[in-house]
Design a protein around this motif. Sequence first.
Motif, PDB file in Angstrom:
ATOM      1  N   GLN A 184       0.831  -1.320  -0.120  1.00  0.00           N
ATOM      2  CA  GLN A 184       0.238   0.008   0.100  1.00  0.00           C
ATOM      3  C   GLN A 184       1.072   1.250   0.026  1.00  0.00           C
ATOM      4  OE1 GLN A 184      -2.077   1.576   3.561  1.00  0.00           O
ATOM      5  NE2 GLN A 184      -4.095   0.825   2.662  1.00  0.00           N
ATOM      6  N   GLY A 185       0.712   1.965  -0.981  1.00  0.00           N
ATOM      7  CA  GLY A 185       1.592   3.175  -1.092  1.00  0.00           C
ATOM      8  C   GLY A 185       1.049   4.413  -1.220  1.00  0.00           C
ATOM      9  N   SER A 186       1.542   5.624  -0.885  1.00  0.00           N
ATOM     10  CA  SER A 186       0.913   6.926  -0.945  1.00  0.00           C
ATOM     11  C   SER A 186       2.323   7.928  -0.711  1.00  0.00           C
ATOM     12  CB  SER A 186       0.050   7.350   0.181  1.00  0.00           C
ATOM     13  OG  SER A 186       0.602   7.198   1.382  1.00  0.00           O
ATOM     14  N   PHE A 187       2.318   8.888  -1.449  1.00  0.00           N
ATOM     15  CA  PHE A 187       3.474   9.786  -1.532  1.00  0.00           C
ATOM     16  C   PHE A 187       2.966  11.386  -2.009  1.00  0.00           C
ATOM     17  CE2 PHE A 187       3.302   7.965  -5.665  1.00  0.00           C
ATOM     18  CZ  PHE A 187       3.834   9.052  -6.615  1.00  0.00           C
ATOM     19  N   GLN A 188       3.760  12.114  -1.569  1.00  0.00           N
ATOM     20  CA  GLN A 188       3.473  13.738  -1.870  1.00  0.00           C
ATOM     21  C   GLN A 188       4.745  14.384  -1.919  1.00  0.00           C
ATOM     22  OE1 GLN A 188       0.985  15.285   1.360  1.00  0.00           O
ATOM     23  NE2 GLN A 188       1.052  17.587   0.568  1.00  0.00           N
ATOM     24  N   GLN A 189       4.695  15.378  -2.845  1.00  0.00           N
ATOM     25  CA  GLN A 189       5.544  16.344  -2.766  1.00  0.00           C
ATOM     26  C   GLN A 189       5.271  17.797  -3.325  1.00  0.00           C
ATOM     27  OE1 GLN A 189      10.063  16.227  -4.231  1.00  0.00           O
ATOM     28  NE2 GLN A 189       9.092  17.807  -5.761  1.00  0.00           N
ATOM     29  N   THR A 190       4.829  18.721  -2.483  1.00  0.00           N
ATOM     30  CA  THR A 190       4.074  19.941  -2.779  1.00  0.00           C
ATOM     31  C   THR A 190       4.767  21.132  -2.169  1.00  0.00           C
ATOM     32  OG1 THR A 190       2.717  19.470  -0.678  1.00  0.00           O
ATOM     33  CG2 THR A 190       1.921  18.842  -2.872  1.00  0.00           C
ATOM     34  N   LEU A 191       4.585  22.002  -3.117  1.00  0.00           N
ATOM     35  CA  LEU A 191       4.910  23.455  -2.540  1.00  0.00           C
ATOM     36  C   LEU A 191       3.549  24.459  -2.238  1.00  0.00           C
ATOM     37  CD1 LEU A 191       7.229  25.796  -1.955  1.00  0.00           C
ATOM     38  CD2 LEU A 191       6.990  26.230  -4.194  1.00  0.00           C
ATOM     39  N   SER A 192       3.766  25.096  -1.122  1.00  0.00           N
ATOM     40  CA  SER A 192       2.457  25.849  -0.638  1.00  0.00           C
ATOM     41  C   SER A 192       3.268  27.420  -0.476  1.00  0.00           C
ATOM     42  CB  SER A 192       1.982  25.474   0.676  1.00  0.00           C
ATOM     43  OG  SER A 192       1.359  24.256   0.578  1.00  0.00           O
ATOM     44  N   GLU A 193       2.880  28.285  -1.118  1.00  0.00           N
ATOM     45  CA  GLU A 193       3.209  29.386  -1.315  1.00  0.00           C
ATOM     46  C   GLU A 193       2.167  30.289  -0.523  1.00  0.00           C
ATOM     47  OE1 GLU A 193       3.968  33.477  -4.262  1.00  0.00           O
ATOM     48  OE2 GLU A 193       3.750  31.450  -5.006  1.00  0.00           O
ATOM     49  N   TYR A 194       2.548  31.060   0.332  1.00  0.00           N
ATOM     50  CA  TYR A 194       1.513  32.110   0.937  1.00  0.00           C
ATOM     51  C   TYR A 194       1.234  33.359  -0.028  1.00  0.00           C
ATOM     52  CZ  TYR A 194       1.881  29.521   5.229  1.00  0.00           C
ATOM     53  OH  TYR A 194       2.141  28.840   6.500  1.00  0.00           O
ATOM     54  N   ALA A 195       0.128  33.838  -0.384  1.00  0.00           N
ATOM     55  CA  ALA A 195      -0.088  34.503  -1.428  1.00  0.00           C
ATOM     56  C   ALA A 195      -1.333  35.106  -1.029  1.00  0.00           C
ATOM     57  CB  ALA A 195      -0.154  34.008  -2.664  1.00  0.00           C
ATOM     58  N   PRO A 196      -1.731  36.471  -1.319  1.00  0.00           N
ATOM     59  CA  PRO A 196      -2.976  37.167  -1.296  1.00  0.00           C
ATOM     60  C   PRO A 196      -3.938  36.396  -2.253  1.00  0.00           C
ATOM     61  CG  PRO A 196      -1.342  38.794  -1.707  1.00  0.00           C
ATOM     62  CD  PRO A 196      -0.705  37.428  -2.144  1.00  0.00           C
ATOM     63  N   VAL A 197      -5.161  36.179  -1.481  1.00  0.00           N
ATOM     64  CA  VAL A 197      -6.511  35.199  -2.159  1.00  0.00           C
ATOM     65  C   VAL A 197      -7.435  36.132  -1.973  1.00  0.00           C
ATOM     66  CG1 VAL A 197      -7.964  33.365  -2.141  1.00  0.00           C
ATOM     67  CG2 VAL A 197      -5.272  33.106  -1.823  1.00  0.00           C
ATOM     68  N   ILE A 198      -8.420  36.369  -2.992  1.00  0.00           N
ATOM     69  CA  ILE A 198      -9.678  37.308  -2.868  1.00  0.00           C
ATOM     70  C   ILE A 198     -10.553  36.137  -2.256  1.00  0.00           C
ATOM     71  CG2 ILE A 198     -11.472  38.304  -4.169  1.00  0.00           C
ATOM     72  CD1 ILE A 198      -9.415  38.909  -6.414  1.00  0.00           C
ATOM     73  N   VAL A 199     -11.217  36.817  -1.091  1.00  0.00           N
ATOM     74  CA  VAL A 199     -12.152  36.014  -0.384  1.00  0.00           C
ATOM     75  C   VAL A 199     -13.447  36.724  -0.306  1.00  0.00           C
ATOM     76  CG1 VAL A 199     -10.458  34.852   1.156  1.00  0.00           C
ATOM     77  CG2 VAL A 199     -11.466  37.154   1.939  1.00  0.00           C
ATOM     78  N   GLY A 200     -13.533  37.795  -0.964  1.00  0.00           N
ATOM     79  CA  GLY A 200     -14.827  38.414  -0.827  1.00  0.00           C
ATOM     80  C   GLY A 200     -14.907  39.883  -1.491  1.00  0.00           C
ATOM     81  N   SER A 201     -15.834  40.587  -1.491  1.00  0.00           N
ATOM     82  CA  SER A 201     -15.642  42.058  -1.884  1.00  0.00           C
ATOM     83  C   SER A 201     -16.412  42.861  -0.796  1.00  0.00           C
ATOM     84  CB  SER A 201     -16.642  42.220  -3.271  1.00  0.00           C
ATOM     85  OG  SER A 201     -18.024  41.891  -2.848  1.00  0.00           O
TER      86      SER A 201
END
Length: 443
Positions: A184-201
Amino acid sequence: MEKIMKKSRILSVAVGAAVALGFSAGALATDGYQLIGIGQYAVGMAGAVVAAPDDPLSAAMSNPAGLALLTPQAAFSAEIFNPVRKTNLGNGEVGSHSNVYGIPAIGWVAPAFAKNWVFGGGVYGTSGLGVNYLQNLPSNPQMPYGGYAQAYSSITFMQMAPSVAWKVNDRLAVGASLNIAAEQGSFQQTLSEYAPVIVGSGPNGPVTQVAPVTGGLNLSTPSWAYGVGATLGVLYKVNDMVTLGATYKSPVMFTPMTWQGGAQSLGQNGPFGAAGQYSGHLNYPQQVALGLAIRPIPQWLISVEGQWINWRATMNSFTIYGPWSTGSYVQLPMHWSNQWVANIGTQYDVNSWLQVRGGYTYGSNPISNANTGNNLLFPAVVQNAITVGATQKLGMGWKLTEAYMHEFANTITGPVGTAPFGPQAPSATLSENSFGLQVGYDF
C-alpha cells in the motif's frame, strides 16, 4: 510560485515502510529497502544465513531448503526499530517525524506429506523507507510572503511465504517458497506559497487574505496492490565442517496501485495532470545469494554470504499513468544501480543453553550522489552495519533470542541546483538502530 516550481525536480516515489501482521514501519535495517535479516537469529548473524539457517524465520525467508533440516517448531519475533532520517530540500536540513516503529514476524515448520518433506513458512514485513518532512521556506522576490514544502512517503509491504522443503539425502536439501505479497503506497511532494487570495468584496473593492496556494504532486490516498513471486533454495553439506547454500528470488510482480487525485503539477514547464485516477507499478527485484558456512570446531560457526540485488530493473524510474497534459503517463527518474551486499556472521555455543553471535554487513549504495535530488523521499543510503545477538535455551522446548543492530550514518549530497525547493545542494542522511526479541518453541 511558478518560478519556484520551475526549479523543482520531482522526487522519486518512496518505496519502503514495512509491515507484518498489521503493524507498519517507516524504515527498517536495510540493503536498499530490503531487510538484512528476518527474525532475531538472522539479524544477529548480520543476514549471513543462506548457508546456515537455524530457525523457521531464517530458513523460510532466506533459504527454504533449511526447513528440511529443522525439527517441528515455531517462532515469533518482535522488533523495535529507530531510523534517523534527515534531508536538505534546498533551504536547510530538516528531520523526519515518527522515528520509532514495531516489526513483528512469525515462522513455523512441520512434517509434510511424505518422509523427509516438511512444510513451513512465515508472515513478515520487509523494506523500509518512508519519510515525513516539512520545511518552511523564507520569503524571497519570487515568494514575497514565504511558504513551506511538504515531502511525504509511505509504503506498507506485507508478505507471506508458504514453503516446502525436501531432504534429498544426508548431504543435500532443496526448498521452495511462494512469495505472496501486498503493498500500500502513498506519496506527496508539494510547495505551498503564502499569497493574497480574494475572499470576498467590500465597499473599497476586493477583500484579500493571505493563504497558502499549493501545487505539486499529491497522491497521498493509500492504495493496495498485490503481487506474487518465488524463492528457490539449496543446501549442500560438503562435510561436517563445510556447508554451501544458494538461493534465487524471482521478482515479485504487482498489480498497479491506483490513486484518486486532484490536479497535479510537475513544474511550470513540466506536464500538468487533471483531477482523476492515477496508477503505477512498484515491483520487488530479483536477487541471488551464495553462502558458505564453516565450523572450525563443533561449537563455533562462521558464515559468509554475498548477494546481488537487481534494483535497476525495478527502481530505474517510476511511471505514473493518468490524465497528463503530455500523454497517458510520465516517468519520475530514480536511477538506482544494482546492489552488491557482503555479510559475515559468527556464532559460538558457550554451553548447552547459551549461544552468542555477531556480524557485519556491507552493501554498495544503489543511489549515486548525482541522483540525490531524485531520491530525497527515499534515502536508502546506509552501507555499513554491525550486529550482536544471543539465544538462551530455557528448557521444555522454549528458547529466547535477542539481537541488536546498528547501521552507521551515511550521507549523500547532490549537485547545487538539483534540490526541489531552494538554492542549496540536496542531501540525504540515514542511520538506523533496532532491538528485537524472539520466542521459539520446539514441538
